[in-house]
Every structure is written in structure tokens, then in C-alpha cells.
Design a protein around this motif. Structure first.
Motif, PDB file in Angstrom:
ATOM      1  N   VAL A 148       0.864  -1.184   0.000  1.00 27.13           N
ATOM      2  CA  VAL A 148       0.000   0.000   0.000  1.00 27.13           C
ATOM      3  C   VAL A 148       0.899   1.231   0.000  1.00 27.13           C
ATOM      4  CG1 VAL A 148      -1.758   1.253   1.306  1.00 27.13           C
ATOM      5  CG2 VAL A 148      -1.784  -1.244   1.273  1.00 27.13           C
ATOM      6  N   LEU A 207      -5.455   1.522  -1.253  1.00 24.60           N
ATOM      7  CA  LEU A 207      -6.303   0.435  -0.744  1.00 24.60           C
ATOM      8  C   LEU A 207      -7.479   0.166  -1.677  1.00 24.60           C
ATOM      9  CD1 LEU A 207      -6.281   1.156   3.092  1.00 24.60           C
ATOM     10  CD2 LEU A 207      -5.329  -0.835   1.922  1.00 24.60           C
ATOM     11  N   ARG A 237      -2.768   6.399   0.828  1.00 23.32           N
ATOM     12  CA  ARG A 237      -3.260   5.185   1.471  1.00 23.32           C
ATOM     13  C   ARG A 237      -4.651   4.786   1.013  1.00 23.32           C
ATOM     14  NH1 ARG A 237      -0.878   2.634   4.466  1.00 23.32           N
ATOM     15  NH2 ARG A 237      -0.229   2.503   6.554  1.00 23.32           N
TER      16      ARG A 237
END
Length: 175
Positions: free
Chosen positions: A51, A60, A56
Motif C-alpha cells: 500500500v 487500498l 493510502r
């Protein structure tokens, strides 16, 4: 492992899998069909940078979509694979032209997803692709094992359909 080694592992696995899928092969549903996908998943999860730390949530989301594409490709591949049982009870498989279309579609979707990630500025490593490939192989193997068990032929070479009390010969399953 480095990104280059991961890329080479992914390419090698894909080449072997695609080359083998169009050959008629005996399917043994009792063997450890889950082992290779689990090893690929462990290798992918051990890699740092699965990731992107700077993006982030986007990373994801791309990973989740990548996994969904992988699972869908595995299911589509398994359901478009021809499977049949011989009189001696052995189960055989061979991928069809539809299987090739499923692979092409999966690769095109992954390429589009990679392009989207590049547009968003998300750093994408090979670990996500390796994890999705593990999911593809795991789902395909599981579905084929389930389909093979439904085709199991007793030693006499006869089987019954679900809910059918009459014995009849096992035939190739049409896709």
C-alpha cells in the motif's frame, strides 16, 4: 525480493499457467490445489509497499479492485474450462476459447487499473498483482475441485445426476 524479481516470478507463473491451460490435463481434486496460490500470497504479503503510504486510501481502493478482478478472473476461467470424467473415474480439464477471452479481459482490466493508479499518482508495486494472481489461481482451483467432485464416477463407470436415482454414463460437461 526486489520489484524485478517479483515481476519475473509473476511473468513466469502467468506463462506456465496460460501454456498449461490449453492442454488436456488430468485433474486430481484431492491434491493440494491450494498450495501454490498460498505461497504466492505469502510472498506478496511479505513485501513492503503493498500500500502506498502517501496515497493510502486510493492505494487500498486500487488493491481491493485488483483483488476483485483477480477473483472474478479465476471464477470466469474455472467456469469456462471444459471438465469431464472418463469411464475409469479420472477427471480431465481443458480450457476453452472462452477461457482465453476471460484472461484477455482480466489483463485489460488490470492494465486499465494500473493506468488509473498512475493518473492518481499512486505508487503500485508488483505485490498487488502477485496477490491478485494468487487469488485467481485459488478461486480457479477451488471451483474446478468442486466441479470435479460433482463428476466423480464410481469404479463401474456410471454416475447419477443430482436427485436422479437412475445410473447413466458420465459425459463431457458442456460450457
Amino acid at each position: 525480493m526486489s520489484g524485478l524479481v517479483n515481476a519475473l516470478v509473476i511473468i513466469a507463473v502467468v506463462v506456465v499457467v496460460i501454456a498449461r491451460q490449453f492442454r488436456t490435463r488430468r485433474l486430481d481434486a484431492d491434491r493440494r490445489w491450494w498450495l501454490a496460490p498460498v505461497i504466492l500470497a505469502v510472498v506478496a504479503l511479505r513485501e513492503p509497499g503493498l500500500v502506498d503510504a502517501h496515497h493510502r486510501s486510493e492505494s487500498l481502493a486500487l488493491l481491493a479492485v485488483e483483488l476483485l478482478i483477480g477473483l472474478g478472473t479465476g471464477a470466469g476461467w474455472a467456469w469456462t474450462t471444459r471438465i469431464w470424467a472418463e469411464q475409469d473415474g479420472t477427471v480431465w480439464t481443458r480450457s476453452s476459447k472462452a477461457s482465453a477471452a476471460v484472461w484477455a479481459g482480466g489483463i485489460a482490466l488490470r492494465a486499465g487499473l494500473f493506468a488509473l493508479g498512475a493518473l492518481l499518482g499512486v505508487r503500485q508495486g508488483s505485490s498487488a498483482l502477485m496477490l491478485a494472481l494468487a487469488g485467481t489461481l485459488l478461486v480457479r482451483s477451488a471451483v474446478l475441485a468442486l466441479r470435479a467432485r460433482s463428476l466423480a464416477v464410481p469404479a463401474g463407470g456410471w454416475t447419477t445426476a443430482y436427485g436422479d436415482d437412475r445410473a447413466r454414463p458420465a459425459w463431457k460437461e458442456r460450457v
